[in-house]
Design a protein around this motif. Structure first.
Motif, PDB file in Angstrom:
ATOM      1  N   SER A  89      12.125  16.215 -25.182  1.00  0.00           N
ATOM      2  CA  SER A  89      13.331  15.385 -25.188  1.00  0.00           C
ATOM      3  C   SER A  89      14.217  15.729 -26.384  1.00  0.00           C
ATOM      4  O   SER A  89      15.448  15.737 -26.264  1.00  0.00           O
ATOM      5  CB  SER A  89      12.979  13.898 -25.179  1.00  0.00           C
ATOM      6  OG  SER A  89      12.340  13.515 -26.378  1.00  0.00           O
ATOM      7  N   GLN A  90      13.601  16.046 -27.522  1.00  0.00           N
ATOM      8  CA  GLN A  90      14.398  16.469 -28.680  1.00  0.00           C
ATOM      9  C   GLN A  90      15.096  17.789 -28.395  1.00  0.00           C
ATOM     10  O   GLN A  90      16.259  17.978 -28.749  1.00  0.00           O
ATOM     11  CB  GLN A  90      13.514  16.605 -29.914  1.00  0.00           C
ATOM     12  CG  GLN A  90      13.064  15.289 -30.490  1.00  0.00           C
ATOM     13  CD  GLN A  90      12.137  15.475 -31.675  1.00  0.00           C
ATOM     14  OE1 GLN A  90      11.797  16.593 -32.059  1.00  0.00           O
ATOM     15  NE2 GLN A  90      11.698  14.373 -32.261  1.00  0.00           N
ATOM     16  N   LYS A  91      14.398  18.702 -27.747  1.00  0.00           N
ATOM     17  CA  LYS A  91      14.990  19.996 -27.406  1.00  0.00           C
ATOM     18  C   LYS A  91      16.163  19.801 -26.455  1.00  0.00           C
ATOM     19  O   LYS A  91      17.224  20.412 -26.630  1.00  0.00           O
ATOM     20  CB  LYS A  91      13.939  20.906 -26.773  1.00  0.00           C
ATOM     21  CG  LYS A  91      14.473  22.249 -26.358  1.00  0.00           C
ATOM     22  CD  LYS A  91      13.403  23.083 -25.680  1.00  0.00           C
ATOM     23  CE  LYS A  91      13.984  24.371 -25.130  1.00  0.00           C
ATOM     24  NZ  LYS A  91      12.996  25.140 -24.384  1.00  0.00           N
ATOM     25  N   GLN A  92      15.991  18.941 -25.455  1.00  0.00           N
ATOM     26  CA  GLN A  92      17.077  18.675 -24.516  1.00  0.00           C
ATOM     27  C   GLN A  92      18.276  18.069 -25.231  1.00  0.00           C
ATOM     28  O   GLN A  92      19.421  18.429 -24.940  1.00  0.00           O
ATOM     29  CB  GLN A  92      16.594  17.756 -23.392  1.00  0.00           C
ATOM     30  CG  GLN A  92      15.649  18.422 -22.432  1.00  0.00           C
ATOM     31  CD  GLN A  92      15.055  17.450 -21.425  1.00  0.00           C
ATOM     32  OE1 GLN A  92      15.108  16.227 -21.608  1.00  0.00           O
ATOM     33  NE2 GLN A  92      14.459  17.992 -20.371  1.00  0.00           N
ATOM     34  N   HIS A  93      18.031  17.167 -26.159  1.00  0.00           N
ATOM     35  CA  HIS A  93      19.119  16.561 -26.929  1.00  0.00           C
ATOM     36  C   HIS A  93      19.860  17.623 -27.745  1.00  0.00           C
ATOM     37  O   HIS A  93      21.093  17.659 -27.762  1.00  0.00           O
ATOM     38  CB  HIS A  93      18.569  15.464 -27.848  1.00  0.00           C
ATOM     39  CG  HIS A  93      19.593  14.905 -28.776  1.00  0.00           C
ATOM     40  ND1 HIS A  93      20.601  14.077 -28.346  1.00  0.00           N
ATOM     41  CD2 HIS A  93      19.771  15.062 -30.115  1.00  0.00           C
ATOM     42  CE1 HIS A  93      21.361  13.745 -29.377  1.00  0.00           C
ATOM     43  NE2 HIS A  93      20.873  14.320 -30.464  1.00  0.00           N
ATOM     44  N   HIS A  94      19.112  18.495 -28.413  1.00  0.00           N
ATOM     45  CA  HIS A  94      19.736  19.547 -29.226  1.00  0.00           C
ATOM     46  C   HIS A  94      20.503  20.535 -28.347  1.00  0.00           C
ATOM     47  O   HIS A  94      21.592  20.990 -28.734  1.00  0.00           O
ATOM     48  CB  HIS A  94      18.689  20.273 -30.069  1.00  0.00           C
ATOM     49  CG  HIS A  94      18.129  19.437 -31.171  1.00  0.00           C
ATOM     50  ND1 HIS A  94      18.904  18.914 -32.178  1.00  0.00           N
ATOM     51  CD2 HIS A  94      16.862  19.021 -31.413  1.00  0.00           C
ATOM     52  CE1 HIS A  94      18.145  18.213 -33.002  1.00  0.00           C
ATOM     53  NE2 HIS A  94      16.898  18.261 -32.561  1.00  0.00           N
ATOM     54  N   MET A  95      19.960  20.860 -27.190  1.00  0.00           N
ATOM     55  CA  MET A  95      20.668  21.765 -26.281  1.00  0.00           C
ATOM     56  C   MET A  95      21.980  21.140 -25.803  1.00  0.00           C
ATOM     57  O   MET A  95      23.001  21.808 -25.703  1.00  0.00           O
ATOM     58  CB  MET A  95      19.778  22.125 -25.086  1.00  0.00           C
ATOM     59  CG  MET A  95      18.571  22.963 -25.441  1.00  0.00           C
ATOM     60  SD  MET A  95      18.987  24.553 -26.171  1.00  0.00           S
ATOM     61  CE  MET A  95      19.612  25.397 -24.741  1.00  0.00           C
ATOM     62  N   LYS A  96      21.951  19.839 -25.509  1.00  0.00           N
ATOM     63  CA  LYS A  96      23.161  19.135 -25.089  1.00  0.00           C
ATOM     64  C   LYS A  96      24.195  19.155 -26.212  1.00  0.00           C
ATOM     65  O   LYS A  96      25.386  19.408 -25.968  1.00  0.00           O
ATOM     66  CB  LYS A  96      22.824  17.700 -24.690  1.00  0.00           C
ATOM     67  CG  LYS A  96      23.990  16.903 -24.195  1.00  0.00           C
ATOM     68  CD  LYS A  96      23.568  15.502 -23.794  1.00  0.00           C
ATOM     69  CE  LYS A  96      24.769  14.688 -23.371  1.00  0.00           C
ATOM     70  NZ  LYS A  96      24.393  13.313 -23.031  1.00  0.00           N
ATOM     71  N   MET A  97      23.743  18.916 -27.429  1.00  0.00           N
ATOM     72  CA  MET A  97      24.658  18.939 -28.574  1.00  0.00           C
ATOM     73  C   MET A  97      25.248  20.339 -28.773  1.00  0.00           C
ATOM     74  O   MET A  97      26.432  20.481 -29.079  1.00  0.00           O
ATOM     75  CB  MET A  97      23.935  18.477 -29.844  1.00  0.00           C
ATOM     76  CG  MET A  97      23.474  17.039 -29.812  1.00  0.00           C
ATOM     77  SD  MET A  97      24.829  15.874 -29.688  1.00  0.00           S
ATOM     78  CE  MET A  97      25.508  16.008 -31.313  1.00  0.00           C
ATOM     79  N   ASP A  99      25.685  22.607 -26.422  1.00  0.00           N
ATOM     80  CA  ASP A  99      26.628  22.827 -25.324  1.00  0.00           C
ATOM     81  C   ASP A  99      27.951  22.134 -25.598  1.00  0.00           C
ATOM     82  O   ASP A  99      29.031  22.703 -25.373  1.00  0.00           O
ATOM     83  CB  ASP A  99      26.046  22.339 -24.003  1.00  0.00           C
ATOM     84  CG  ASP A  99      24.932  23.221 -23.477  1.00  0.00           C
ATOM     85  OD1 ASP A  99      24.817  24.384 -23.938  1.00  0.00           O
ATOM     86  OD2 ASP A  99      24.167  22.744 -22.605  1.00  0.00           O
ATOM     87  N   GLN A 100      27.893  20.906 -26.113  1.00  0.00           N
ATOM     88  CA  GLN A 100      29.113  20.178 -26.444  1.00  0.00           C
ATOM     89  C   GLN A 100      29.886  20.889 -27.552  1.00  0.00           C
ATOM     90  O   GLN A 100      31.115  20.990 -27.501  1.00  0.00           O
ATOM     91  CB  GLN A 100      28.795  18.739 -26.834  1.00  0.00           C
ATOM     92  CG  GLN A 100      28.328  17.885 -25.700  1.00  0.00           C
ATOM     93  CD  GLN A 100      27.911  16.500 -26.148  1.00  0.00           C
ATOM     94  OE1 GLN A 100      27.793  16.204 -27.333  1.00  0.00           O
ATOM     95  NE2 GLN A 100      27.652  15.615 -25.181  1.00  0.00           N
ATOM     96  N   THR A 101      29.156  21.375 -28.550  1.00  0.00           N
ATOM     97  CA  THR A 101      29.815  22.101 -29.650  1.00  0.00           C
ATOM     98  C   THR A 101      30.440  23.385 -29.146  1.00  0.00           C
ATOM     99  O   THR A 101      31.580  23.725 -29.510  1.00  0.00           O
ATOM    100  CB  THR A 101      28.782  22.425 -30.769  1.00  0.00           C
ATOM    101  OG1 THR A 101      28.196  21.206 -31.202  1.00  0.00           O
ATOM    102  CG2 THR A 101      29.434  23.129 -31.936  1.00  0.00           C
TER     103      THR A 101
END
Length: 108
Positions: A89-97, A99-101
């Protein structure tokens, strides 16, 4: 699930302490001896200075140790799964961040 495992460990330990204390082959089993034997089982040290003599107690101890090993394996597996899910879940959160960046940088 973790609470169930915790209660199972407590029940396993109390059962072992009581059975060892009551049915051990000595005339007057000491509670400290029961804790000592249980500690040897849990740590898998097994010094061999206190061993059951009666067949019924040997059978109980064999089943008890196997059950304890299975319970320990379930507990370790459960904790590892929890850690892996947390990292996922942390990895998914970081990947989402990320992608947004990246989207934000492309728009600029």
């Amino acid at each position: 699930h973790d609470l169930w495992i915790c209660w199972a460990f407590i029940a396993w330990a109390v059962t072992g302490l009581l059975v060892i204390h009551v049915f051990w082959d000595r005339e007057s089993p000491d509670f400290v001896d029961s804790v000592y034997v249980l500690a040897q089982i849990v740590t898998t040290v097994g010094y061999g200075d206190l061993v059951p003599q009666k067949q019924a107690m040997k059978l109980f101890m064999s089943i008890y140790v196997v059950f304890g090993n299975v319970l320990t394996s379930v507990a370790i597996t459960s904790r590892i799964q929890g850690i892996m899910e947390s990292h996922k879940s942390q990895k998914q959160h970081h990947m989402k961040m990320m992608d947004q960046t990246t989207m934000h940088l492309r728009q600029a």
